[in-house]
Design an enzyme around this catalytic site. Structure first.
Site, PDB file in Angstrom:
ATOM      1  CB  THR A 190      -0.761  -0.009   1.259  1.00  8.42           C
ATOM      2  OG1 THR A 190      -0.066  -0.024   2.431  1.00  8.42           O
ATOM      3  CG2 THR A 190      -1.904  -1.087   1.194  1.00  8.42           C
ATOM      4  CG  ASP A 191      -1.151   4.576  -1.724  1.00 11.55           C
ATOM      5  OD1 ASP A 191      -1.596   4.551  -0.781  1.00 11.55           O
ATOM      6  OD2 ASP A 191      -1.555   5.076  -2.846  1.00 11.55           O
ATOM      7  CB  VAL A 192       1.250   7.885   2.251  1.00 11.93           C
ATOM      8  CG1 VAL A 192       0.759   8.753   0.900  1.00 11.93           C
ATOM      9  CG2 VAL A 192       1.334   8.412   3.437  1.00 11.93           C
TER      10      VAL A 192
END
Length: 135
Positions: A18-20
């Site tokens: 996942t990203d931020v």
């Protein structure tokens, strides 16, 4: 394998995917698709290591991705894969990533070329591979 009877490979989304914002980072969808294609070959008895020893390799030649809806941490997903177009030295795979409700989150058209690993020049796809993935 066909669109009606694709190869299916389960994926679970981990924190590292996942990203931020908590969604799967866009490049990781491509990794999911790559793993599913590798597992497709393995499922029909084709070892990529053995192919490499036989001086046969596959490289991505063209890739189109359509991101439709984001996947999130802990989602359980399935990559569905089937060959769409087969030529003498290339295969175009269709791949879709779906959630447990069957909703498509991402789709891709990925053309892989069969090449000699030393020269990277196109070579004919071995018959045993073609016969297995077109069953």
């Amino acid at each position: 394998m066909t669109e009606e009877h694709p190869f299916e490979w389960p994926i679970r989304v981990y924190y590292e995917d996942t990203d931020v914002g908590g969604l799967v980072y866009h490049a990781n969808y491509i990794k999911f698709f790559e793993r599913a294609r590798t597992e497709l070959f393995r499922s029909v008895g084709v070892s990529l290591n053995d192919l490499f020893a036989e001086k046969v390799s596959f490289v991505v030649r063209h890739l189109e991705v359509d991101y439709l809806k984001g996947a999130k941490l802990d989602d359980q997903l399935v990559v569905r894969t089937w060959p769409n177009t087969i030529r003498r030295a290339s295969i175009e795979f269709c791949q879709v990533l779906v959630n447990t409700s069957g909703q498509t989150l991402c789709s891709a058209s990925i053309q892989v070329a069969c090449v000699h690993p030393d020269t990277l020049k196109p070579i004919k796809i071995p018959e045993h591979i073609l016969s297995e993935i077109t069953k």
